[in-house]
Design an enzyme around this catalytic site. Sequence first.
Site, PDB file in Angstrom:
ATOM      1  CE1 TYR A 140      -3.623  -2.603   0.444  1.00  0.00           C
ATOM      2  CE2 TYR A 140      -4.456  -1.027   1.863  1.00  0.00           C
ATOM      3  CZ  TYR A 140      -4.437  -1.803   1.040  1.00  0.00           C
ATOM      4  OH  TYR A 140      -5.622  -2.662   0.545  1.00  0.00           O
ATOM      5  CE  LYS A 190       2.110 -17.633  -3.210  1.00  0.00           C
ATOM      6  NZ  LYS A 190       1.350 -18.957  -3.935  1.00  0.00           N
ATOM      7  CG  ASP A 222      -2.078 -20.177  -1.780  1.00  0.00           C
ATOM      8  OD1 ASP A 222      -1.509 -20.308  -0.943  1.00  0.00           O
ATOM      9  OD2 ASP A 222      -1.097 -20.452  -2.943  1.00  0.00           O
ATOM     10  CG  ASP A 246      -8.094  -5.435   1.744  1.00  0.00           C
ATOM     11  OD1 ASP A 246      -9.313  -4.392   2.515  1.00  0.00           O
ATOM     12  OD2 ASP A 246      -8.016  -4.670   0.626  1.00  0.00           O
ATOM     13  CG  ASP A 250     -14.038  -7.460   2.310  1.00  0.00           C
ATOM     14  OD1 ASP A 250     -13.607  -6.509   3.604  1.00  0.00           O
ATOM     15  OD2 ASP A 250     -14.480  -6.591   0.875  1.00  0.00           O
TER      16      ASP A 250
HETATM   17  C1  IPM Z   1     -10.231  -1.486   4.192  1.00  0.00           C
HETATM   18  C2  IPM Z   1     -10.564  -1.032   3.261  1.00  0.00           C
HETATM   19  C3  IPM Z   1      -9.418   0.102   2.653  1.00  0.00           C
HETATM   20  C4  IPM Z   1      -8.247  -0.638   2.417  1.00  0.00           C
HETATM   21  C5  IPM Z   1      -9.157   1.018   1.302  1.00  0.00           C
HETATM   22  C6  IPM Z   1     -10.337   1.919   0.833  1.00  0.00           C
HETATM   23  C7  IPM Z   1      -8.230   2.033   1.731  1.00  0.00           C
HETATM   24  O1  IPM Z   1     -11.141  -1.388   2.122  1.00  0.00           O
HETATM   25  O2  IPM Z   1     -10.115  -0.730   4.615  1.00  0.00           O
HETATM   26  O3  IPM Z   1     -10.284  -2.460   4.491  1.00  0.00           O
HETATM   27  O4  IPM Z   1      -7.667  -1.607   2.021  1.00  0.00           O
HETATM   28  O5  IPM Z   1      -6.616  -1.026   3.845  1.00  0.00           O
HETATM   29 MN    MN Z   2     -10.476  -3.421   2.464  1.00  0.00          MN
END
Ligand code: IPM
Ligand code: MN
Length: 350
Positions: A140, A190, A222, A246, A250
């Site tokens: 990032y 990885k 993975d 990240d 999710d």
């Molecule tokens: C998160 C989001 C952020 C990230 C983005 C919006 C910069 O996806 O907080 O999970 O990737 O960290």
């Molecule tokens: Mn995110």
Amino acid sequence: MELRIVCLPGDGIGPEVVAAAERVLTRVAERFGHRLLVERHDFAGASWDRTGEAFPDAVRAACAAAPAILLGAVGDPRHDRLPQAERPERALLELRRMLGAYANLRPVRVDTVLPHSPFRPEAIEGADLLIVRELTGGIYYGEPRGIRGEGRNRVGVNTLRYDVAEIERIARVAFRAAGRRRGLVCSVDKANVLESSALWREVVASLAGEFPNVTLDHMYVDRAAMELVRDPRQFDVILTGNMFGDILSDEAAILAGSLGLLPSASVGDGGGLYEPVHGSAPDIVGQGIANPLAAISSAAMMLDLTFGLEEEARAVEAAVRACLRGDRLPRDLGGDASTEEIAGRVLDAL
Ligand code: IPM
Ligand code: MN
Ligand code: NAD
């Protein structure tokens, strides 16, 4: 005590879910006898629209001075064509860096498997894991970055780098957290392909001796993505870098039920930053149907981690669980209750 916080509602559903979390904080302050002082600022896309800047100096100063920041979400499709450096998302990256908030804690608990879950209850019930995501380094932030050249000769470049100190400090957060939990750290990398991961694995392993009560394991990312849905109960603390964390968080949100449930705390050198894991959800913005529970649970993490108010935090968590056991659920969990109604249920339970 005085609960001085900065609120950055941000973009999309951010303002909708932050308003709900503020109502809950107000109720907690009343019930437990605290004084809540909220300072609100436009941030990211909302700020860009008003001032031409996603993260103006006055907001930077307010955030730098705040013991705790509650953030909704950033990102707006109207800004997707801006150069990377001006996008709302970049404001969030700058905020995290400015705060030195290198440790992003994303807890995932599977208490009730709701009927709409794509998982069989017996496969995931009771899962309780904490993703410790490195937040101010890795791909990032690595330099060089950018798009160079012209036309078909253009090249897009990002750099994945971690130095020893960055790895050590996030690994210590994970080891310490595991010491207070079930004593397992699974470091996800990885290392079979990437040098940055090979160093990550070596440095994490070198610290294990400092934490004799914690068992350390390593897993390739993975496989970790697969194991997370095959058998999530095997995990206690998952320690990983910025981008892997990240993505895996999710995925893990669906174990809990929805992205609308997952809170996060970002801590490190300065004030704490508390935000739902989800984004600005442009597909449902303005409809009053966003699930506010992730934002409300993020506020609970703030009470606990910044203000040391454990009882208050537990009360909010219990109210969220009570809401999830109730007969009215938000749309992302298969119901049709509005944001307001869900917030009202949490307030009732409080
Ligand atoms: C998160 C989001 C952020 C990230 C983005 C919006 C910069 O996806 O907080 O999970 O990737 O960290
Ligand atoms: Mn995110
Ligand atoms: P998203 O998290 O915004 O939405 C993904 C899906 O989940 C959508 O269908 C959305 O409606 C649903 N969803 C998310 N939160 C919900 C909630 N609280 N209640 C009900 N449903 C919810 O991810 P995306 O669509 O990939 O990204 C949209 C924008 O958000 C982009 O601009 C992205 O950069 C940004 N984003 C910001 C953050 C953040 O602020 N921390 C995190 C992720 C994405």
